[in-house]
Design a protein around this motif. Structure first.
Motif, PDB file in Angstrom:
ATOM      1  N   VAL A 340       0.856  -1.191   0.000  1.00 45.23           N
ATOM      2  CA  VAL A 340       0.000   0.000   0.000  1.00 45.23           C
ATOM      3  C   VAL A 340       0.886   1.233   0.000  1.00 45.23           C
ATOM      4  O   VAL A 340       1.786   1.365   0.840  1.00 45.23           O
ATOM      5  CB  VAL A 340      -0.928   0.021   1.240  1.00 45.23           C
ATOM      6  N   LEU A 341       0.624   2.139  -0.941  1.00 42.69           N
ATOM      7  CA  LEU A 341       1.362   3.396  -1.029  1.00 42.69           C
ATOM      8  C   LEU A 341       0.492   4.505  -0.454  1.00 42.69           C
ATOM      9  O   LEU A 341      -0.620   4.742  -0.927  1.00 42.69           O
ATOM     10  CB  LEU A 341       1.708   3.711  -2.486  1.00 42.69           C
ATOM     11  N   VAL A 342       0.984   5.180   0.573  1.00 45.67           N
ATOM     12  CA  VAL A 342       0.252   6.266   1.216  1.00 45.67           C
ATOM     13  C   VAL A 342       0.923   7.580   0.818  1.00 45.67           C
ATOM     14  O   VAL A 342       2.120   7.769   1.033  1.00 45.67           O
ATOM     15  CB  VAL A 342       0.243   6.115   2.745  1.00 45.67           C
ATOM     16  N   THR A 343       0.143   8.485   0.233  1.00 41.91           N
ATOM     17  CA  THR A 343       0.696   9.731  -0.303  1.00 41.91           C
ATOM     18  C   THR A 343      -0.070  10.930   0.250  1.00 41.91           C
ATOM     19  O   THR A 343      -0.993  10.792   1.043  1.00 41.91           O
ATOM     20  CB  THR A 343       0.610   9.725  -1.841  1.00 41.91           C
ATOM     21  N   GLY A 344       0.337  12.122  -0.195  1.00 39.66           N
ATOM     22  CA  GLY A 344      -0.407  13.351   0.085  1.00 39.66           C
ATOM     23  C   GLY A 344      -0.533  13.690   1.557  1.00 39.66           C
ATOM     24  O   GLY A 344       0.333  13.371   2.376  1.00 39.66           O
ATOM     25  N   SER A 345      -1.626  14.341   1.893  1.00 39.55           N
ATOM     26  CA  SER A 345      -1.830  14.788   3.270  1.00 39.55           C
ATOM     27  C   SER A 345      -1.993  13.617   4.227  1.00 39.55           C
ATOM     28  O   SER A 345      -1.666  13.735   5.412  1.00 39.55           O
ATOM     29  CB  SER A 345      -3.055  15.708   3.351  1.00 39.55           C
ATOM     30  N   THR A 346      -2.478  12.474   3.739  1.00 41.38           N
ATOM     31  CA  THR A 346      -2.589  11.297   4.598  1.00 41.38           C
ATOM     32  C   THR A 346      -1.204  10.815   5.015  1.00 41.38           C
ATOM     33  O   THR A 346      -0.989  10.415   6.162  1.00 41.38           O
ATOM     34  CB  THR A 346      -3.350  10.173   3.874  1.00 41.38           C
ATOM     35  N   ALA A 347      -0.253  10.872   4.083  1.00 48.98           N
ATOM     36  CA  ALA A 347       1.122  10.479   4.405  1.00 48.98           C
ATOM     37  C   ALA A 347       1.726  11.425   5.433  1.00 48.98           C
ATOM     38  O   ALA A 347       2.436  10.988   6.352  1.00 48.98           O
ATOM     39  CB  ALA A 347       1.980  10.449   3.144  1.00 48.98           C
TER      40      ALA A 347
END
Length: 363
Positions: A340-347
Motif C-alpha cells: 500500500v502506497l500512502v501519499t499526500g496529506s494522509t502520508a
C-alpha cells in the motif's frame, strides 16, 4: 423516492435526511481515500472466481466485506427509507445498521420505523443503534425493536455541540458504554459519526469491554455542516473540515510503530467518505474487517429508487471481487498483505503519528 425541501419542516430525522441530500448536491464528496494507492501487478496469479469476499464481524460470518451503515429512523418518512434499505440488504446479502433509536425510545409509537427493518430482512445481520446517553434498559429495547444481532453505540460530540438542541455534557460516556456492554447480550460496536475515532478514544472504550469499533472518519455525510445549517446564524461553518479521515484513523490505530503504546486489541471497521468499490478495498487493505457505506447508498436510493440501489450493491460486490483479483489477493486476509502506497496529506498525518509508511509499501 425523493424528499423535497419541504420535508425539512418535519422532525429532526426528516430534516437530517433532506439536508444530507441537499448538501451532497451543493458539495460533491471529496475523494478522501485517494491518498491510498496500490502497486499494479501484471501477473496477479488467480482467477476472479478464486476470490472469497467473506469476512467475520462480531464473531459472525458475513458473505460481503461491506455493509449499509447507520443512517436513519424515527419518523414515518424514515420508516419508508429504512424499509427500502432493508429490502436492498435482504436482496444482496449485506448487513445493515439503522440510525439512532433515540426517537423511538422517547416515543414508542415510532418503534415501527426500526422494526420494519427486521420485518423485510428476516435473515440479515442487523445492528441497532443508540447513544451513550441511553440506559441499559433502553439499549435492550433498541435491540428488541429489530431483534438485532449487534448494537452500535454512536459517539458524536462534534455533532451535539453544533446541534442547536444538542447535548453539552459528555462526562462519563466511557463508563456508560461499559454499563451497556455488560448489560446487553449482543456484541457492541462503538462508532463515530464521521469525525474519526482516534487511538486514545479506542483505548478508552476497549478498557470498558468493547471489542469492535468503527472509526467512521470525515469525508462523507458531515453532521457539523448539517447541524450548522439548522442554526439561525450558521456560525460554525469554519468547522466543516473537522476530524480525521478513516484512512488516517486506520493507519494511526493499526500501523503506528510504538512499542510503548500498543494498538488496542479490537476489531476495526471503517466508514466515512466511501464512494466506490476501490475505497472499500483501500480500507480493507489498511486492516478494516468490513466497510460501512451510508451517504452513497442513501443517495442512490433517494435519486433512483430501490431497484437501482440493489443493482448498485450487486455491482459493488462484483467490482470488489474484481479488484481483489487484480491485486492478487484471494481473500480479505490476503489483501492485508499487499503493498500500500500512502501519499499526500494522509502520508503527512501518518509520518507525524509515527506510522512506518515504507513498511506498508514493501510488505
Amino acid at each position: 423516492m425523493a424528499i423535497s425541501r419541504d420535508a425539512r419542516g418535519g422532525s429532526r430525522k426528516d430534516e437530517h435526511v433532506a439536508l444530507a441530500e441537499e448538501l451532497r448536491g451543493e458539495h460533491a464528496p471529496a475523494g478522501v481515500w485517494d491518498d491510498i494507492r496500490f502497486l499494479h501487478r501484471s501477473f496477479p496469479g488467480l482467477a476472479v472466481d478464486d476470490v472469497d469476499l467473506s469476512t467475520t464481524v462480531c464473531g459472525r460470518p458475513w458473505t460481503a466485506p461491506f455493509f449499509i451503515n447507520a443512517m436513519t429512523g424515527g419518523s414515518e418518512k424514515t420508516a419508508l427509507i429504512n424499509a427500502d434499505l432493508a429490502r436492498a440488504a435482504a436482496a444482496t446479502g449485506v448487513a445493515m445498521a439503522t440510525g439512532s433509536a433515540s426517537p423511538a425510545l422517547k416515543d414508542p409509537t415510532l418503534a415501527h420505523s426500526f422494526a420494519v427493518v427486521r420485518d423485510v430482512a428476516p435473515e440479515a445481520f442487523l445492528f441497532a443503534n443508540v447513544s451513550p446517553e441511553m440506559t441499559v434498559a433502553q439499549a435492550q429495547d433498541a435491540i428488541g425493536f429489530l431483534s438485532a444481532d449487534a448494537l452500535q453505540i454512536h459517539v458524536n460530540p462534534a455533532q451535539e455541540l453544533v446541534m442547536p438542541e444538542g447535548d453539552r455534557d459528555f462526562r462519563g460516556w466511557p463508563d456508560r458504554i461499559g454499563e451497556i456492554v455488560a448489560g446487553v447480550d449482543v456484541p457492541v460496536v462503538v462508532k463515530e459519526v464521521g469525525f474519526g475515532l482516534g487511538r486514545a478514544s479506542i483505548a478508552a472504550v476497549a478498557e470498558q469491554g468493547v471489542h469492535v469499533i468503527d472509526v467512521s472518519g470525515r469525508g462523507g455525510t458531515n453532521f457539523i455542516d448539517i447541524e450548522n445549517r439548522r442554526r439561525d446564524r450558521q456560525e460554525f461553518a469554519y468547522l466543516s473540515g473537522w476530524g480525521q479521515t478513516a484512512a488516517e484513523c486506520l493507519l494511526d490505530t493499526l500501523h503506528r510503530d510504538s512499542a510503548s503504546d500498543p494498538a488496542p486489541q479490537v476489531q476495526v471497521l471503517a466508514s466515512g467518505g466511501v464512494q466506490s468499490p476501490l475505497d472499500v478495498v483501500r480500507a480493507l487493505a489498511l486492516g478494516a474487517s468490513a466497510v460501512g457505506v451510508s451517504g452513497h447508498f442513501l443517495h442512490v436510493l433517494m435519486s433512483a429508487g430501490l431497484d437501482a440501489l440493489i443493482a448498485e450493491i450487486e455491482a459493488w460486490l462484483s467490482q470488489v471481487r474484481t479488484l481483489l483479483a487484480l491485486l492478487g489477493a484471494s481473500s480479505v486476509a490476503e489483501l492485508r498483505e499487499v503493498e500500500v502506497l500512502v501519499t499526500g496529506s494522509t502520508a503527512e498525518f501518518a509520518r507525524l503519528r509515527g506510522v512506518d509508511l515504507q513498511a506498508l509499501a514493501r510488505r
